[in-house]
Design an enzyme around this catalytic site. Sequence first.
Site, short mmCIF file in Angstrom:
data_model
loop_
_atom_site.label_atom_id
_atom_site.label_comp_id
_atom_site.label_asym_id
_atom_site.label_seq_id
_atom_site.Cartn_x
_atom_site.Cartn_y
_atom_site.Cartn_z
N ARG A 175 0.91 -1.08 0.24
CA ARG A 175 0.14 0.05 -0.12
C ARG A 175 0.89 1.22 0.21
O ARG A 175 0.50 2.37 0.50
CB ARG A 175 -1.06 -0.12 1.33
CG ARG A 175 -2.07 -1.22 1.20
CD ARG A 175 -3.12 -0.83 2.02
NE ARG A 175 -4.10 -1.89 1.85
CZ ARG A 175 -4.04 -2.78 2.78
NH1 ARG A 175 -3.22 -3.07 3.70
NH2 ARG A 175 -4.97 -3.87 2.61
N LYS B 56 3.00 11.65 -11.19
CA LYS B 56 2.13 10.75 -12.03
C LYS B 56 3.17 9.41 -12.19
O LYS B 56 4.42 9.38 -12.79
CB LYS B 56 1.94 11.26 -13.34
CG LYS B 56 0.79 12.37 -13.21
CD LYS B 56 0.41 12.60 -14.72
CE LYS B 56 -0.61 13.62 -14.78
NZ LYS B 56 -0.94 14.31 -16.13
N GLU C 220 9.96 19.03 -24.51
CA GLU C 220 9.37 19.46 -23.19
C GLU C 220 9.65 20.66 -22.63
O GLU C 220 8.78 21.42 -22.20
CB GLU C 220 9.05 18.45 -22.35
CG GLU C 220 8.72 16.96 -22.55
CD GLU C 220 7.11 16.98 -22.64
OE1 GLU C 220 6.37 17.96 -22.46
OE2 GLU C 220 6.75 15.79 -23.10
N LYS D 79 7.37 23.32 -13.67
CA LYS D 79 6.39 22.20 -13.53
C LYS D 79 6.11 22.01 -11.82
O LYS D 79 4.90 21.74 -11.63
CB LYS D 79 7.19 20.80 -13.87
CG LYS D 79 6.01 19.88 -13.73
CD LYS D 79 6.34 18.62 -14.76
CE LYS D 79 5.12 17.49 -14.71
NZ LYS D 79 5.42 16.19 -15.19
N GLU E 133 -4.53 17.48 -11.31
CA GLU E 133 -5.08 17.94 -12.71
C GLU E 133 -6.36 18.22 -12.87
O GLU E 133 -7.09 17.60 -13.61
CB GLU E 133 -4.48 16.94 -13.82
CG GLU E 133 -4.44 17.57 -15.13
CD GLU E 133 -3.69 16.76 -16.23
OE1 GLU E 133 -2.71 16.03 -15.66
OE2 GLU E 133 -4.25 16.68 -17.42
N ARG F 136 -3.21 22.17 -14.38
CA ARG F 136 -2.02 21.31 -14.75
C ARG F 136 -2.06 20.96 -16.18
O ARG F 136 -1.42 20.85 -16.90
CB ARG F 136 -2.06 20.04 -13.78
CG ARG F 136 -0.84 19.02 -14.13
CD ARG F 136 -0.86 18.18 -13.01
NE ARG F 136 0.32 17.12 -13.43
CZ ARG F 136 0.95 16.37 -12.55
NH1 ARG F 136 0.62 16.23 -11.35
NH2 ARG F 136 2.00 15.61 -13.02
N ASN G 278 -0.41 20.16 -21.14
CA ASN G 278 -0.51 19.38 -22.34
C ASN G 278 -0.54 20.21 -23.55
O ASN G 278 -0.63 19.80 -24.65
CB ASN G 278 -2.18 18.76 -22.09
CG ASN G 278 -2.19 17.64 -21.37
OD1 ASN G 278 -1.16 16.87 -21.34
ND2 ASN G 278 -3.16 17.54 -20.48
N HIS H 156 0.01 18.60 -27.07
CA HIS H 156 -0.15 16.83 -26.56
C HIS H 156 -1.53 16.48 -27.39
O HIS H 156 -1.56 15.18 -27.51
CB HIS H 156 -0.27 16.72 -25.17
CG HIS H 156 1.31 16.70 -24.75
ND1 HIS H 156 1.99 17.72 -24.70
CD2 HIS H 156 1.89 15.93 -23.94
CE1 HIS H 156 3.12 17.50 -23.92
NE2 HIS H 156 3.26 16.34 -23.55
N HIS I 258 -0.56 13.19 -29.35
CA HIS I 258 -0.66 11.83 -28.78
C HIS I 258 -1.52 11.23 -29.93
O HIS I 258 -1.37 10.05 -30.23
CB HIS I 258 -1.90 11.85 -27.72
CG HIS I 258 -1.16 12.19 -26.40
ND1 HIS I 258 -1.98 13.01 -25.44
CD2 HIS I 258 -0.11 11.70 -25.70
CE1 HIS I 258 -1.02 12.92 -24.13
NE2 HIS I 258 0.13 12.42 -24.74
N HIS J 141 7.99 10.81 -28.37
CA HIS J 141 6.90 11.55 -27.63
C HIS J 141 7.61 13.02 -27.85
O HIS J 141 6.32 13.91 -28.32
CB HIS J 141 6.76 11.24 -26.08
CG HIS J 141 5.73 12.02 -25.33
ND1 HIS J 141 4.43 12.09 -25.59
CD2 HIS J 141 6.21 12.99 -24.60
CE1 HIS J 141 3.86 12.93 -24.78
NE2 HIS J 141 4.78 13.65 -23.94
#
Length: 389
Positions: A144, A166, A208, A250, A260, A264, A268, A271, A275, A288
């Site tokens: 956990r 993330k 980025e 960031k 987010e 946040r 993107n 993106h 994506h 990417h």
Amino acid sequence: MHEKKTIFYRAYNEAMKIRVDLSSSTKDSSYDILIGSGIVNAKAGDEIINVFNSAGLKNRAFVITSETVSGLYRSLLNGFLENAGIKPVVLSLPDGEGTKSLKYLSYIYDELIKNRFERGDFIIAFGGGVIGDLSGFAAATYLRGINFIQIPTTLLADVDSSVGGKTGIDHPGGKNLIGAFYQPRCVIIDVDFLDTLSERELKNGFAEVIKYGAVIDNEFFIYLENNYEKILSRHKDSLMHIIEKSCAIKADVVNKDEKEAGLRSVLNFGHSLGHAIETLYNYETVKHGEAIAIGMVFASMLSEDLGLCTGETAGRVKTLIKNSGLPVKVPDFSPEEYINAMKLDKKVKGKLIKFVLIKDIGSFVFKELDFEYLMKFLKKIKDRRLDNL
Ligand SMILES: NC(=O)c1ccc[n+]([C@@H]2O[C@H](COP(=O)([O-])OP(=O)(O)OC[C@H]3O[C@@H](n4cnc5c(N)ncnc54)[C@H](O)[C@@H]3O)[C@@H](O)[C@H]2O)c1
Ligand SMILES: [Zn+2]
């Protein structure tokens, strides 16, 4: 109300420290990011020992790394940890996105159990974003949640994936579909690891970095316009500067919106189309950073088309991306293919998709765009090749 801010200061000799202040979230998960050149070495300095101590790392650590990184730096890292009084158990996994999977997650659990790792022990992610995301998710879920430290070794991981909490793995049905928000206890960034990174991977991370300047920080964008050659030739001080600045930007965004809920999603920028490009290439061929580089050019052109920014602003984004050796041209898939791929985006609501658009360099606006307009715009650029410089 507790005011959230990123404390950003130079500490010790060469290393710089950024404090990611998450003290007002339900559980205080604030942590330090240490950035320097040569700070991971067999004579771990006091600054590292202090950061480890305040993170609570004392006895042993389960190090997860990739085969390439292990081949290059395993003995360096072992010496570094042993000198700090930590006994490492090292697990080296294959390179590539395929490792961010249930299969390797399960393998990690097996090894953690076999080696009797306990709640108070640590997992250390030592590698690029693949290793960071996978190890972070293992740490979030094993018993956990056990302690977790990131030692990133790619520029992308330095400036993006190691900051913000993330973590996760991919599923055959899509990328990053399974995961958790889980913060590390500290992040140690040593720019010397970038010496061995391929040029393509370096540029992948640089995309980025450009993103942060383009929509968040005008001054930083100007710095990148003036110094991209120095940065891409791996000049140490310039690399440390862009990493420090990117982490601070960031961290600030994450401080204000950890999960987010709104702000946040500025991260993107580029993106939505990015994506879609990755999906259409099946996550092969294009990286990417390359996909989002094209996505940023596309979003800037959209912004200009919608009258949100001037042609000069859109042109500056495109020029910096092109000068950095990143792609700018929207690949030759049909507008229909792009729309179908974009419909899979998490930011879709019915016929609308939330786009991050640029107003001026360093400032952004969110806009819900309908797919009909996007289809027309994609057709227009396809017909006129508007994306050719
Ligand atoms: N968690 C987040 O917020 C977040 C953000 C952005 C990206 N990501 C994830 O990050 C992943 C991509 O990360 P990446 O671009 O670092 O790729 P990667 O982890 O696959 O690393 C790229 C390659 O470089 C090699 N490598 C790593 N360090 C090296 C070094 N110092 N010298 C030589 N080779 C080295 C690796 O072994 C690998 O083969 C994706 O899975 C993406 O989803 C996560
Ligand atoms: Zn990204």
